[in-house]
Enzyme design. Structure first.
Site, PDB file in Angstrom:
ATOM      1  N   ASN A 172       1.151  -0.995   0.012  1.00  0.00           N
ATOM      2  CA  ASN A 172       0.120   0.168   0.020  1.00  0.00           C
ATOM      3  C   ASN A 172       0.461   1.323   0.103  1.00  0.00           C
ATOM      4  OD1 ASN A 172      -2.673   1.588   0.519  1.00  0.00           O
ATOM      5  ND2 ASN A 172      -3.234   0.630   2.288  1.00  0.00           N
TER       6      ASN A 172
ATOM      7  N   HIS B  92     -14.586  -5.148  10.822  1.00  0.00           N
ATOM      8  CA  HIS B  92     -14.585  -3.237  10.713  1.00  0.00           C
ATOM      9  C   HIS B  92     -15.781  -2.058  11.110  1.00  0.00           C
ATOM     10  CE1 HIS B  92      -9.887  -2.969   9.960  1.00  0.00           C
ATOM     11  NE2 HIS B  92     -10.127  -4.514   9.854  1.00  0.00           N
TER      12      HIS B  92
ATOM     13  N   ARG C 100     -13.804  -5.685  15.754  1.00  0.00           N
ATOM     14  CA  ARG C 100     -12.998  -4.513  15.953  1.00  0.00           C
ATOM     15  C   ARG C 100     -13.846  -3.418  15.261  1.00  0.00           C
ATOM     16  NH1 ARG C 100      -8.017  -2.078  12.917  1.00  0.00           N
ATOM     17  NH2 ARG C 100      -9.478  -0.118  12.062  1.00  0.00           N
TER      18      ARG C 100
ATOM     19  N   TYR D 264      -7.639   7.698  14.020  1.00  0.00           N
ATOM     20  CA  TYR D 264      -7.081   6.917  13.243  1.00  0.00           C
ATOM     21  C   TYR D 264      -8.536   5.383  12.965  1.00  0.00           C
ATOM     22  CZ  TYR D 264      -6.355   2.032  11.982  1.00  0.00           C
ATOM     23  OH  TYR D 264      -6.033   0.739  11.495  1.00  0.00           O
TER      24      TYR D 264
ATOM     25  N   ASP E 171      -6.739  -1.774  17.808  1.00  0.00           N
ATOM     26  CA  ASP E 171      -6.078  -1.664  17.227  1.00  0.00           C
ATOM     27  C   ASP E 171      -5.727  -0.617  17.622  1.00  0.00           C
ATOM     28  OD1 ASP E 171      -3.823  -1.517  15.742  1.00  0.00           O
ATOM     29  OD2 ASP E 171      -4.655  -1.936  13.516  1.00  0.00           O
TER      30      ASP E 171
ATOM     31  N   HIS F  14      -2.588   0.685  16.305  1.00  0.00           N
ATOM     32  CA  HIS F  14      -1.989   1.157  15.429  1.00  0.00           C
ATOM     33  C   HIS F  14      -0.593   2.349  16.191  1.00  0.00           C
ATOM     34  CE1 HIS F  14      -2.292   2.104  10.856  1.00  0.00           C
ATOM     35  NE2 HIS F  14      -2.760   1.448  10.897  1.00  0.00           N
TER      36      HIS F  14
ATOM     37  N   GLU G 273      -4.086  -4.467  19.533  1.00  0.00           N
ATOM     38  CA  GLU G 273      -3.134  -5.095  18.381  1.00  0.00           C
ATOM     39  C   GLU G 273      -2.599  -3.936  18.128  1.00  0.00           C
ATOM     40  OE1 GLU G 273      -5.392  -4.791  14.684  1.00  0.00           O
ATOM     41  OE2 GLU G 273      -3.932  -4.618  13.362  1.00  0.00           O
TER      42      GLU G 273
ATOM     43  N   GLU H 255       0.901  -6.606  11.697  1.00  0.00           N
ATOM     44  CA  GLU H 255       1.183  -6.848  10.521  1.00  0.00           C
ATOM     45  C   GLU H 255       1.703  -6.363   9.627  1.00  0.00           C
ATOM     46  OE1 GLU H 255      -2.874  -4.137  10.679  1.00  0.00           O
ATOM     47  OE2 GLU H 255      -1.438  -2.823   9.693  1.00  0.00           O
TER      48      GLU H 255
ATOM     49  N   ARG I 169       0.219 -12.145  13.833  1.00  0.00           N
ATOM     50  CA  ARG I 169      -0.640 -10.870  12.707  1.00  0.00           C
ATOM     51  C   ARG I 169      -0.111 -11.181  10.954  1.00  0.00           C
ATOM     52  NH1 ARG I 169      -5.125  -8.612  12.046  1.00  0.00           N
ATOM     53  NH2 ARG I 169      -4.574  -6.315  11.501  1.00  0.00           N
TER      54      ARG I 169
ATOM     55  N   HIS J 174      -3.750 -10.819   9.041  1.00  0.00           N
ATOM     56  CA  HIS J 174      -3.524  -9.319   8.128  1.00  0.00           C
ATOM     57  C   HIS J 174      -4.436  -9.928   7.080  1.00  0.00           C
ATOM     58  CE1 HIS J 174      -2.556  -4.893   6.772  1.00  0.00           C
ATOM     59  NE2 HIS J 174      -3.307  -4.675   7.152  1.00  0.00           N
TER      60      HIS J 174
ATOM     61  N   ASP K 214      -6.302  -3.274   1.572  1.00  0.00           N
ATOM     62  CA  ASP K 214      -4.511  -3.153   0.932  1.00  0.00           C
ATOM     63  C   ASP K 214      -4.284  -4.473   0.254  1.00  0.00           C
ATOM     64  OD1 ASP K 214      -4.474  -2.347   3.863  1.00  0.00           O
ATOM     65  OD2 ASP K 214      -2.313  -2.920   2.805  1.00  0.00           O
TER      66      ASP K 214
ATOM     67  N   GLU L 132      -8.593 -12.013   9.767  1.00  0.00           N
ATOM     68  CA  GLU L 132      -8.666  -9.420   9.879  1.00  0.00           C
ATOM     69  C   GLU L 132      -9.734 -10.578   7.996  1.00  0.00           C
ATOM     70  OE1 GLU L 132      -6.647  -7.013   9.347  1.00  0.00           O
ATOM     71  OE2 GLU L 132      -7.833  -5.473  10.081  1.00  0.00           O
TER      72      GLU L 132
ATOM     73  N   TRP M  72       2.128   6.613  12.022  1.00  0.00           N
ATOM     74  CA  TRP M  72       0.553   6.949  11.673  1.00  0.00           C
ATOM     75  C   TRP M  72      -0.232   5.466  12.012  1.00  0.00           C
ATOM     76  CZ3 TRP M  72      -1.699   3.521   8.094  1.00  0.00           C
ATOM     77  CH2 TRP M  72      -3.725   3.998   8.074  1.00  0.00           C
TER      78      TRP M  72
HETATM   79  C1  GCO Z   1      -5.747  -3.361  10.512  1.00  0.00           C
HETATM   80  C2  GCO Z   1      -4.685  -1.913   9.524  1.00  0.00           C
HETATM   81  C3  GCO Z   1      -4.830  -1.553   8.117  1.00  0.00           C
HETATM   82  C4  GCO Z   1      -3.828  -0.668   7.874  1.00  0.00           C
HETATM   83  C5  GCO Z   1      -3.860  -1.005   6.496  1.00  0.00           C
HETATM   84  C6  GCO Z   1      -2.687   0.293   5.745  1.00  0.00           C
HETATM   85  O1  GCO Z   1      -5.370  -4.402  11.240  1.00  0.00           O
HETATM   86  O2  GCO Z   1      -6.598  -4.140   9.311  1.00  0.00           O
HETATM   87  O3  GCO Z   1      -3.968  -1.437  10.559  1.00  0.00           O
HETATM   88  O4  GCO Z   1      -5.825  -1.236   8.258  1.00  0.00           O
HETATM   89  O5  GCO Z   1      -3.529   0.324   8.392  1.00  0.00           O
HETATM   90  O6  GCO Z   1      -3.362  -2.211   5.978  1.00  0.00           O
HETATM   91  O7  GCO Z   1      -2.601   0.082   4.785  1.00  0.00           O
HETATM   92 MG    MG Z   2      -3.998  -2.645  12.169  1.00  0.00          MG
END
Ligand code: GCO
Ligand code: MG
Length: 402
Positions: free
Chosen positions: A37, A122, A147, A159, A210, A212, A236, A262, A283, A312, A316, A339, A402
């Site tokens: 991605n 999600h 999630r 996020y 998550d 993140h 996560e 991930e 992950r 994961h 993407d 996921e 991020w």
């Molecule tokens: C998740 C993720 C993703 C990522 C993404 C970045 O747990 O699904 O953290 O949504 O942000 O894959 O490209």
């Molecule tokens: Mg994640």
């Protein structure tokens, strides 16, 4: 048997995907996902310049030898670009081998360990009320695990806050969108979200969250502890995991189950996390971690400590990765959860697939191979569009994760 062609297909049916198609002299072909991605073209160049010339003329049945050639032979090991290129080749070769055997991939790996694959969806909302409604909607759709993320008062573009139903996609602009982050506001807000959620949906639905990569180890420990009353299935990516040792501190302070990986590319990224039992779910997935060949090594290693998989599966990762992952999940003995962020109808049309969702589970289908195809004519109608992931800054302007 020889590989006679290997081509890289780039398509953007709403978001970019990179697919490798390997064709043999016997007409059997296989496909693998190579999407990274926001950095898609780096993998395209890696494949076209450095991998495709190596593949032509090789015996496609020699999956292990090809994996080792691409991994050791590059001299420069690991990293997301190299490992995605290797994954694409690996998945395409497993697809070919399973098609030649006339078997669904899970049968080649060792057969079904379960009937269906538990997935989580999600639920994202701009605030707690919206997230509660979303979680209920997922419960209504049959999901057993969800999630939950919500906007944070005072934090613009937090996020995980969706744009549009079911198809959240963070890579949204040619140059990265700037978002702002406040750990203080997040840590105050998140326990309130889960408190409200347990009130609304009870304790029989599995809930995940998550962070993140936003927290320091001690902040992560505090979050884990504050969420203990709400029995999360997992928490996560609480902190960036370059430093695996950081998880020792988190682990000492909380019983909330931890998931990470991930963005991991190899077993070396999680060696200490696994052998010191610092996480509960790994992950890493097919496209990120060198394909089926390498992911099964990670899963086997994790199984020694009863650590389970949680691949994961964001949007993407193309349907090709989802298909291959579902075959892997159907076989892997220490499966935890998968996921599942749904792809848009445009993406599903470009990648016709045998898998389907039913009652909270995904089923890989019984088609020989991994069961995912690419409609090349349709793919060609969606040219590549430059899109990058957002970046995050603290309120004072400091660059953050991020
Ligand atoms: C998740 C993720 C993703 C990522 C993404 C970045 O747990 O699904 O953290 O949504 O942000 O894959 O490209
Ligand atoms: Mg994640």
């Amino acid at each position: 048997m020889r590989i006679v062609d290997a081509k890289v297909i780039i398509t953007c049916p709403g978001r970019n995907f990179v697919t490798l198609k390997i064709v043999t002299d016997q007409g059997v072909y296989g496909i693998g996902d190579a999407t990274l991605n926001g950095r898609e073209q780096a993998v395209v160049a890696y494949l076209q310049e450095h991998v495709v010339p190596l593949l032509i003329g090789r015996d496609p049945r020699r999956i292990e030898d090809t994996w080792q050639l691409l991994y050791r032979g590059a001299y420069w090991r690991r990293g997301p670009v190299t490992m995605r290129a290797i994954a694409a080749v690996d998945v395409a070769l497993w697809d070919i081998k399973a098609k030649m055997a006339g078997l669904p991939l899970y049968d080649l790996l060792g057969g079904k360990s379960r009937e269906g694959v538990l997935v989580y969806g999600h639920a994202n909302g701009g605030d707690i009320a919206e997230t509660l409604d979303e979680v209920e909607r997922y419960v209504g759709l049959g999901y057993k695990a969800i999630r939950a993320q919500s906007g944070i008062p005072g934090v613009e573009k937090a996020y995980g806050v969706g744009r549009g139903d079911m198809y959240y996609e963070p890579a949204d602009a040619a140059l990265p969108t700037e978002t702002i982050w406040s750990t203080t506001k997040y840590l105050n807000h998140t326990p309130k979200l889960f408190d409200a959620l347990r009130d609304r949906v009870g304790f029989d639905v599995d809930l995940l969250h998550d962070a993140h990569h936003r927290l320091t180890p001690m902040e992560a420990a505090r979050l884990g502890r504050s969420l203990e009353p709400y029995n999360l299935f997992w928490l996560e990516d609480v902190t960036p995991a370059e430093n695996q040792e950081a998880f020792r501190l988190i682990r000492q302070h909380t019983t909330t189950p931890l998931a990470v990986g991930e963005i991991f590319n190899t077993i070396w990224d999680c060696k200490d996390l696994l052998q010191e039992q610092l996480v509960d779910f790994i992950r890493a997935t097919i496209v990120g971690a060198g394909g089926v060949t390498h992911l099964r090594r990670i899963a086997d290693f994790a199984s020694v400590w009863q650590i389970r998989t949680g691949c994961h599966g964001a949007t993407d990762l193309s349907p090709v990765t989802m298909g291959a992952a579902l075959h892997f999940d159907t076989w892997v003995p220490n499966f935890g959860i998968q996921e599942y962020m749904r792809h848009s109808p445009e993406t599903d049309a470009v990648f016709p697939h045998a898998y389907h969702f039913e009652n909270g589970l995904l089923f890989p289908g019984d088609t020989p191979g991994h069961g995912v195809e690419i409609d090349e004519a349709l793919a060609a109608k969606y040219p590549y569009e430059p899109k990058q992931l957002p970046v995050a800054r603290l309120e004072d302007g400091t660059m953050w994760n991020w």
